[in-house]
Scaffold this active site. Structure first.
Site, PDB file in Angstrom:
ATOM      1  N   HIS A 135     -13.256   5.392  -9.292  1.00 40.62           N
ATOM      2  CA  HIS A 135     -14.844   5.306  -9.933  1.00 40.62           C
ATOM      3  C   HIS A 135     -15.341   4.770  -8.466  1.00 40.62           C
ATOM      4  CE1 HIS A 135     -14.254   0.806  -9.871  1.00 40.62           C
ATOM      5  NE2 HIS A 135     -13.423   1.068 -10.854  1.00 40.62           N
ATOM      6  N   CYS A 155      -8.130  -0.224 -10.871  1.00 44.57           N
ATOM      7  CA  CYS A 155      -8.539   1.233 -10.670  1.00 44.57           C
ATOM      8  C   CYS A 155      -8.596   1.555  -9.094  1.00 44.57           C
ATOM      9  CB  CYS A 155     -10.056   1.237 -10.937  1.00 44.57           C
ATOM     10  SG  CYS A 155     -10.226   1.040 -13.015  1.00 44.57           S
TER      11      CYS A 155
END
Length: 180
Positions: A135, A155
């Site tokens: 992301h 992430c």
């Protein structure tokens, strides 16, 4: 004579500082990007994440197209084991979802936890975690801001411009390999 000695000392000190600055300054500047900016043209069919190098490379038909600098989970060493450990999972995954309304500027979801991750967690009596994404930056930050230290909960983060480029080129089903 005393004034002349002070002036000579000051000039010598200034010369030494200038020489030190010439030697040190190039090392203080940010390292260059891994490669010059290249716009992705067409789809990506494989993504390789190398955690220790903080590098992500995208491929098409075995040819490297572009490399990105990345940020990882706040405790990046080792494979993800459980919810909240701050580690980015290692292994082979697939992109299984795309989120244009993410809390981070766009996101591409990995199919973590896999069945073996769930089985290990169930046997150990803990939650394996989930919601692992590639992301952009937090939406609360100005669009041009990029956090470069390891700051995610597990992430893989890139800049907003980079995730926009990836979001356009990466389809559901794209294979992702995350190496230590």
């Amino acid at each position: 004579m005393n004034l002349l000695a002070r002036l000579f000392s000051a000039l010598t000190l200034l010369a030494l500082l200038a020489a030190a600055a010439v030697l040190i300054w190039p090392r203080l500047q940010a390292p260059p990007d891994p490669q010059p900016p290249v716009d992705l043209q067409g789809p990506v069919d494989f993504i390789l994440v190398e955690k220790s190098a903080r590098r992500m490379t995208v491929f098409r038909k075995g040819a490297a197209l572009k490399t990105y600098r990345i940020a990882l989970g706040f405790a990046p060493v080792g494979d993800k084991v459980r919810q909240g450990d701050g580690r980015t999972p290692e292994g082979r995954f697939r992109i299984d979802r795309r989120n244009a309304a993410s809390a981070y500027h766009l996101s591409l979801g990995l199919d973590y936890p896999r069945p073996e991750d769930r089985a290990r967690a169930q046997a150990g009596g803990y939650d394996p975690g989930g919601d692992i994404f590639i992301h952009g930056q937090p939406n609360a930050l100005p669009a041009s801001t990029a956090l470069r230290h390891d700051w995610t909960a597990g992430c893989i983060a890139v800049t907003n411009a980079e995730i926009a480029e990836l979001f356009a080129a990466v389809a559901i089903g794209t294979e992702v390999e995350v190496r230590p």
